[in-house]
Every structure is written in structure tokens, then in C-alpha cells.
Design a protein around this motif. Sequence first.
Motif, PDB file in Angstrom:
ATOM      1  N   ASN A  21      -5.764  14.983  -2.710  1.00  0.00           N
ATOM      2  CA  ASN A  21      -5.452  14.312  -1.459  1.00  0.00           C
ATOM      3  C   ASN A  21      -6.448  13.245  -1.064  1.00  0.00           C
TER       4      ASN A  21
ATOM      5  N   GLU B 202     -13.415  -2.533  -2.371  1.00  0.00           N
ATOM      6  CA  GLU B 202     -12.361  -3.499  -2.029  1.00  0.00           C
ATOM      7  C   GLU B 202     -12.231  -3.592  -0.515  1.00  0.00           C
ATOM      8  N   ASN B 203     -12.259  -2.420   0.137  1.00  0.00           N
ATOM      9  CA  ASN B 203     -12.144  -2.408   1.594  1.00  0.00           C
ATOM     10  C   ASN B 203     -13.309  -3.111   2.263  1.00  0.00           C
TER      11      ASN B 203
ATOM     12  N   PHE C 274     -14.051  15.414  -0.024  1.00  0.00           N
ATOM     13  CA  PHE C 274     -13.357  16.522   0.617  1.00  0.00           C
ATOM     14  C   PHE C 274     -12.932  17.582  -0.393  1.00  0.00           C
TER      15      PHE C 274
ATOM     16  N   TRP D 162     -17.994   1.112  10.792  1.00  0.00           N
ATOM     17  CA  TRP D 162     -17.766   0.876   9.348  1.00  0.00           C
ATOM     18  C   TRP D 162     -19.067   0.861   8.583  1.00  0.00           C
TER      19      TRP D 162
ATOM     20  N   GLY E 113      -9.453  -8.951   5.035  1.00  0.00           N
ATOM     21  CA  GLY E 113     -10.796  -8.945   4.475  1.00  0.00           C
ATOM     22  C   GLY E 113     -10.956  -8.085   3.245  1.00  0.00           C
ATOM     23  N   ARG E 114      -9.836  -7.644   2.678  1.00  0.00           N
ATOM     24  CA  ARG E 114      -9.898  -6.808   1.493  1.00  0.00           C
ATOM     25  C   ARG E 114      -9.979  -7.681   0.249  1.00  0.00           C
ATOM     26  N   THR E 115     -10.850  -7.304  -0.679  1.00  0.00           N
ATOM     27  CA  THR E 115     -10.880  -8.001  -1.966  1.00  0.00           C
ATOM     28  C   THR E 115     -10.289  -7.063  -3.007  1.00  0.00           C
ATOM     29  N   ARG E 116     -10.123  -7.538  -4.236  1.00  0.00           N
ATOM     30  CA  ARG E 116      -9.549  -6.676  -5.260  1.00  0.00           C
ATOM     31  C   ARG E 116     -10.448  -6.623  -6.490  1.00  0.00           C
TER      32      ARG E 116
ATOM     33  N   LEU F 226      -5.174  12.483   3.245  1.00  0.00           N
ATOM     34  CA  LEU F 226      -5.355  11.180   2.608  1.00  0.00           C
ATOM     35  C   LEU F 226      -5.803  10.143   3.629  1.00  0.00           C
TER      36      LEU F 226
ATOM     37  N   MET G 111       0.840  -1.202   0.000  1.00  0.00           N
ATOM     38  CA  MET G 111       0.000   0.000   0.000  1.00  0.00           C
ATOM     39  C   MET G 111       0.876   1.252   0.000  1.00  0.00           C
TER      40      MET G 111
ATOM     41  N   ILE H  42      -7.529  10.630   6.318  1.00  0.00           N
ATOM     42  CA  ILE H  42      -8.947  10.849   6.621  1.00  0.00           C
ATOM     43  C   ILE H  42      -9.824  10.323   5.481  1.00  0.00           C
ATOM     44  N   ALA H  43      -9.397  10.618   4.240  1.00  0.00           N
ATOM     45  CA  ALA H  43     -10.180  10.164   3.087  1.00  0.00           C
ATOM     46  C   ALA H  43     -10.226   8.643   3.037  1.00  0.00           C
ATOM     47  N   MET H  44      -9.095   7.986   3.342  1.00  0.00           N
ATOM     48  CA  MET H  44      -9.060   6.521   3.301  1.00  0.00           C
ATOM     49  C   MET H  44      -9.941   5.932   4.389  1.00  0.00           C
ATOM     50  N   GLU H  45      -9.911   6.539   5.566  1.00  0.00           N
ATOM     51  CA  GLU H  45     -10.771   6.069   6.656  1.00  0.00           C
ATOM     52  C   GLU H  45     -12.238   6.223   6.291  1.00  0.00           C
ATOM     53  N   SER H  46     -12.548   7.357   5.638  1.00  0.00           N
ATOM     54  CA  SER H  46     -13.936   7.598   5.235  1.00  0.00           C
ATOM     55  C   SER H  46     -14.401   6.553   4.236  1.00  0.00           C
ATOM     56  N   ARG H  47     -13.428   5.950   3.540  1.00  0.00           N
ATOM     57  CA  ARG H  47     -13.810   4.943   2.563  1.00  0.00           C
ATOM     58  C   ARG H  47     -13.549   3.547   3.116  1.00  0.00           C
ATOM     59  N   CYS H  48     -13.692   3.450   4.434  1.00  0.00           N
ATOM     60  CA  CYS H  48     -13.706   2.156   5.124  1.00  0.00           C
ATOM     61  C   CYS H  48     -12.402   1.365   5.043  1.00  0.00           C
ATOM     62  N   TYR H  49     -11.272   2.044   4.918  1.00  0.00           N
ATOM     63  CA  TYR H  49     -10.005   1.307   4.878  1.00  0.00           C
ATOM     64  C   TYR H  49      -9.641   0.826   6.269  1.00  0.00           C
ATOM     65  N   THR H  50      -9.465  -0.489   6.417  1.00  0.00           N
ATOM     66  CA  THR H  50      -9.143  -1.031   7.734  1.00  0.00           C
ATOM     67  C   THR H  50      -7.874  -1.867   7.690  1.00  0.00           C
TER      68      THR H  50
END
Lengths: 267, 283
Positions: B92, B108-109, B87, B77, A233-236, A219, A159, A221-229
Amino acid sequence: MLKDITLGQYFPIESFLHKLDPRTKILIFILDIVIIFMAQTAVSYAVLIGFTFLLMLISRVPVKMYIKGLKPILYIIIFTAILNLFLTDGRDLPVFGYSIGITVEGAIVAVKMAVRLVLLIIASSALTYTTSPMALTDGIEKLLKPLSRIGFPSHELAMMMSIAIKFVPTLIEETDKIIKAQKARGASFDTGSIFKRAKALIPMLVPLFISAFRRADDLAIAMESRCYTGGDGRTRLREIKFTRTDLIGALAFLVIFAGVIAIDIVF
Amino acid sequence: MLKAEKLFYSYDNGEKKIEAVLDNLNLNIKKGEFVAVLGHNGCGKSTLAKHFNGLLTPLGGNVYVSGINTKDEDKIWEIRRQVGMVFQNPDNQIVANVVEEDVAFAPENLGIPSAEIRQRVDEALKTVDMYHYRKHAPHLLSGGQKQRVAIAGAIAMRPECIVMDEPTAMLDPMGRAEVMETILKLKARENMTVVLITHYMDEAAQADRVIVMDDGHIVIDDVPRKVFSQVELLKSLGLDVPQVTELAYELNSSGIEIDYDVLTVTECADKIMDYVRSVKSGN
């Protein structure tokens, strides 16, 4: 000036090499490096050169792209060749009847090193031209996956790599902007002694770093907002799969490599 | 859909007690509503937005998303999936170096199977009209296009609601128009709940409901027409009104009495024409 830097020079066309699983390509590439440095005889080099031409051919990437890839390394190749030519001990090799300090062994080593470097660069170009940066990091992640059992952060590493690649153009643009802003205020980056020039970089680097940190924060914050954990359990979107094409490709390459080793042993 | 009850929040930056950023704020946003939030810098707009998907949790009071309290850490979640965020800076918030890979990031997430991700990505890109650019590198796109990719990235989660924190602030007029068009389309077609935080009055004028914030409070909460007719109050809060409203207001203060609850150029022109006619017939 900074816009010219390219990274991840993926060449988006269709070819056999493009279709291969990135893992297959990475492993073949690593094996290729090992073999290139193990090869000793002229015959095995001939086979390797033939193999490299084959790579260029089946990648369907124009040859001039490979030549472009070789250009920046040209001076290094010439430099090492000259050093090898003069600094290797052995029998004297007279040029037009004059002895100028070149040895027979030196000439052989110089040619060998030059060929090795050229082959290496072409092989790595073949890898990056036929594999998108995303696929490449995906491949690395999957290859390193077994290590995550002993705590190696394989997903995080992949990542980080893909985000770093993504932000290269953004940061280059930013650097350009800062340079212009500082120049507009009378800063000079290309006059004076080396020491002075290095010092002139500070007012460019400080804002660049501050903005990079701010971007990183946004970035995250944006990734967290898009459910990045994280990786679990991540698919592609595109799962990389080891298919029959990969098997055929891998076997073909293995045969060639085994051939090179056999030639070395026989001769 | 989104509900804030007695919401209180303040940033603790290590200094002595600072003022509340959000103070006893109550708000209820219904499903399918398009709400614009206005207010000058530092009035707590962005802080409010970050409460709607649990990036911040209230220090006092509660925030509910579809009935789920954002303080419930087990469901965080689910809340983030339901509330997509967009944003200010498009550079960013884009993660990947291919447009479609970036849109795929959220699904994906969420662990959605590849085939469905493909379907969602294509659908989201078509909705924002960026399908044609799916293989492009984001840094080669214009600001408006990047922001549309960011919107696609949010709607690929199939959220119930989308919260946008000044999505047009860094864009040129063309980009702003593109983004506004996309927002209106989302609302019309998908009946998406939209919360748009903005500085631009003409954008807020297109919403169903406008909320004006000042100092952590909601000062006005009404339909755009009613909000913008309170020209003096808005000006005292450091805000502008749409140009046509401003014109009507100025005409009024010069003694030409026309209604100034006008929002569009045609409306304003009609009102002025009416006035001119009435003056003529009066003579």
C-alpha cells in the motif's frame, strides 16, 4: 484462475517503436484507427495491411505475441462476419449453386469488417507491447495538458490510471484470497442458477471493496509522506522528449496515411 | 533532531470524549540515534510516528523537526522531506509499477531535475541492495524486497531521519532479517536517525535506545540492556522480552543467580558458563 489476466502487456526490448515518444505513438495510433475506418478500396486496404506488417516487423515483438492478442477477439470477429454475411441486402451469392441467403455485398462487408478489426487489434497491441504503462500514462498526461488550462484534470487522470494499473495484480491476488477464504467456509461460486451465482459474488465483493478503500487510505498517507502535492512543479525521472527519431517516424507514418487517402480518392 | 514537548493528541471520532492517545509526552531524539519504540496495540506508537512528519499535528504541545514546528504549514513539505516514513504494508505504499519509477516518486514530487533523480534513485537502490531489481514490477517481489524498495523510496528524498511504523510486521523471518540489516546499514553508513516502531523484541534489542510506551505515556526510556532487564515491568505492560533475557530471568527465579541484562545468545551462554564454573570452583 485470476492470475492469468494480464494488463499493460509491455514487451521490454529495444526497437525503433520502443524508442518513439509515447505521444507520437498515441497520435499515430489514433490516426491509424481513423484511416482504417475511412479506407474503402481493396488497394488502400492492401497498403494498410502492408503498413501493419511493417509495424509488427519494426516493433521486433514476436509475431506469436500478436496472434495471442488476437485470440480473445476471434469470436467477435467471426460473429460479426457471419452477421454481415447473412444480414446485408444485395445480389444473391450462390454457394456451389445453392442460394443460402448470402449476398455479394454481405461477403464484401464481412471481409472488410474482419480485416478492419484484425488491423485495429494488431495496431493497439503494437502500441501496448512497445510502450510501458508508465510511458503511456505520461504520454496521455502530456497530450491532455493543454486542456488543463480550461480546468481539465490531466495530471490527476494520468496518476489515477497509473495507480489503477499498479493495483490490478494486488487486487487480483486479494480476490483470489477472498474466494479461497469463502470457499473454505462452504461458499460456492460456480453452481446453481445465474441468479444464485450472482448472489454468491456479494460476499466476495464486499470484503474486496472494504480492503480496496483501506488500501487507498494507506496509499494516500504514503504519497503525502513522500511530498506528493499534485502535478504542479513535478519533474520526471524520464522526461519524454520529442526527438528527431520521432519526427522521422511521424513523417513516415503520415506519408503512408496520406497515400491511403490518395488511393481512395483516385480509385 | 526530533523533539516532542508536552505532546497531547486524541482522535475525535464523533463519539463522546475519548481518552487521550498521547498524553503530555516529552521526547528528544538526537541526530544519528537509532531509537526503537515498543508498546502493545493502541498505546499510541503509530500516532506518535505520524506526528514526526506532520501527518498529524498536536492538539496540545509541540513537535519540532530540526527546530521546525510541525504546526508551521508553510514548511510542512520541508518537514516531510527531512523525515522519511515507511509503513507496515509494503503493497500500500508503492505507487508505481516499476521499482525505479517508484523510488523516483518522491524526488519527482520535489521537482528535482531528471539527471539528479537518476543519480538519487540508483544510489538509494544500491543502499538497500535492490539495484539489480530496478526494472522489476513490485508485485513480483517478496515482502522483504518490497519493504526495501519502500525504504529506498524514502531515502531518495535524502532525509535526515527515517521513521518506520512496524515495517516488519507483515514479513516472514527472512524478510524481517533483510529489513533489519538494511536499517543497521543505513545507521552505520549514512549516520541516519532511525525511529523504529516494532513488536519484535529482538529488533528493539539492536537499537541504541528503547522507548516503551503505555497508554500515551513513555514508561521506560533507556538503553536496551537496561530496558530488558526490567522483565517484570515489561510483562505487566503486556510485552515480551528477548528470548535470552527471558531464559536468564527464568533461571533466576529458579534460584540460579546470573545477571539478566543479556541481549545475545553468546552473552547468555557466557553468563551461564560463568555460573557453572563458579559453582564448580565453589565446590
